[in-house]
Each structure stands twice: as C-alpha cells, then as structure tokens.
Design a protein around this motif. Sequence first.
Motif, short mmCIF file in Angstrom:
data_model
loop_
_atom_site.label_atom_id
_atom_site.label_comp_id
_atom_site.label_asym_id
_atom_site.label_seq_id
_atom_site.Cartn_x
_atom_site.Cartn_y
_atom_site.Cartn_z
N ILE A 27 -8.31 4.19 4.97
CA ILE A 27 -7.34 4.38 4.06
C ILE A 27 -5.90 4.58 4.66
O ILE A 27 -5.75 5.48 5.58
CB ILE A 27 -7.59 5.59 3.27
N SER A 28 -4.86 3.81 4.55
CA SER A 28 -3.58 4.05 4.68
C SER A 28 -2.83 3.61 3.63
O SER A 28 -3.07 3.03 2.78
CB SER A 28 -3.54 3.10 5.93
N ASN A 30 -3.26 -0.27 -1.15
CA ASN A 30 -3.86 -1.41 -1.16
C ASN A 30 -2.74 -2.42 -0.24
O ASN A 30 -2.09 -3.34 -0.77
CB ASN A 30 -3.79 -1.95 -2.60
N GLY A 31 -2.88 -2.30 0.96
CA GLY A 31 -2.11 -3.19 1.85
C GLY A 31 -0.76 -3.14 1.68
O GLY A 31 -0.25 -4.24 1.81
N GLY A 32 -0.21 -1.97 1.68
CA GLY A 32 1.24 -1.63 1.57
C GLY A 32 1.91 -1.99 2.69
O GLY A 32 1.33 -2.07 4.04
N ALA A 33 3.34 -2.69 2.81
CA ALA A 33 4.05 -2.90 3.78
C ALA A 33 4.37 -1.87 4.63
O ALA A 33 4.26 -0.54 4.28
CB ALA A 33 5.40 -3.51 3.29
N ASN A 34 4.56 -2.13 5.97
CA ASN A 34 5.27 -1.06 7.04
C ASN A 34 6.31 -0.25 6.52
O ASN A 34 7.30 -1.03 5.87
CB ASN A 34 5.40 -1.48 8.32
N ASP A 80 -2.99 5.21 -6.65
CA ASP A 80 -2.14 3.87 -7.06
C ASP A 80 -1.57 3.95 -8.27
O ASP A 80 -2.08 4.09 -9.22
CB ASP A 80 -2.89 2.82 -6.48
N ASP A 81 -0.19 3.66 -8.38
CA ASP A 81 0.32 3.44 -9.49
C ASP A 81 0.89 4.60 -10.09
O ASP A 81 1.44 4.68 -11.05
CB ASP A 81 -0.48 2.75 -10.71
#
Length: 211
Positions: free
Chosen positions: A174-175, A187-191, A209-210
């Motif tokens: 989980i990140s 869900n795979g967010g950018a750095n 999320d959201d």
Amino acid sequence: TQDGANISLAAGTYDIELTLSYDGNHKAVFTQTAAGAAWSDFIYYAGNSNGWDASANPLALKGVGTYQGFYYIDGEFKIVDGAWYGDGGEGKLSGDGGNIASVAAGFYQMDVDMSAYTYTVTPLTVSIVGSATGDPNWGTDLDMTFNTETKVWEYTGALTTGEFKFRANKDWAISWGGTALDALTSNGGANLNIAADGTYKITFAPNCDDK
C-alpha cells in the motif's frame, strides 16, 4: 437433461432459477445483473472515534462488493450501508448485531466485503520513502507520527530535492502518490516532488480513494 452439454455464460453476476420436473423437462433461467449496479460507490465507518457520524469516514468501492478505507479506531464501531451493520461474530457483519468490539486504539486499514458480509481491520504505520529522504535508492523510510487530536499523520524534518511517496508498514503493498497533494491515490499514484532542500512539515490524511 441428464448428461446434457455444458452451459456457457459470460462473466458476470447472475440470479439463477432452476425448475425440475419428473418427466425430465427441466428448466433453468439465468438473469444477469449488470456488474457493480447493486453496489454504492461508498459505504461508511461510524464509531466511538468519530462520534458515530455515519457520513464522515467513507470506504471506497474497490471491487465487486468490496470496500476499503483507512481510519483511526478507538472504541466500538459499525459499518453503514444505508442500514447499520454490527457484530455477527468471527469477522462477520450482521444487520441485527450489536456494536463491533473495540480493537486496540490505533490507525487501521479496514476492508469490508458486503457481498459476503465480512470485515477485517489491519494496523498500519505510515512513512515517507524516496530520493527526497536523502537516499537515492529509495531504501530509507522516515517515520510519520499519528496525531490523535487532528487525525492526521505528521512529519517534521529535513528533505532534499527529489521524489517521494507515502507507504504503509514500510512495504509497497500500500502506497500513496498522485499529481495533486489534495487528491492522492493508493492506485498507482505518481511520485510526489520536493522542489528544494529544506526543513518541511508534512501532514498526511489517508481516508480512501476519491475522498
């Protein structure tokens, strides 16, 4: 009929009605339900730690009937999906159940499956990881501290020019990242980016999320 051919259906959720007769003229009716049509985008956690507010702490729809959120829990609670669901025993939810017993006060990941009426809570810590910690190999976690008054994770200290993410339990299962600090996603967010070396105070409020 007995030894009849296999029945082929497209993937989906179905209501099945089967009629059997003595003369061998058996009948089955398959009615498909549109995937996800029966599930709300959000359900809610309500309990002692949020004043039993049934709209403050959402869990987001993650799959077919499955929801996830991240909350500070301190005391008994219930899950709200229109109706209030309480303790059905052994990780089960029940519309007739009392309050779900308190777990040790702390921050948790909550997963709920409303198709099976089950729930789990998993304790979490949060840290900052990335080249902005001073480790270009992303091998160093800077621990954050949870503020029980403001209900946010906090870090104050030095960061360097570079990228970072938040992650749970010092693991990548989980990140959180994203293109906007007020709309992070697991869900795979950018750095995320630190533009200049300095001392920073960072606050992080994971909910779902959201939201």
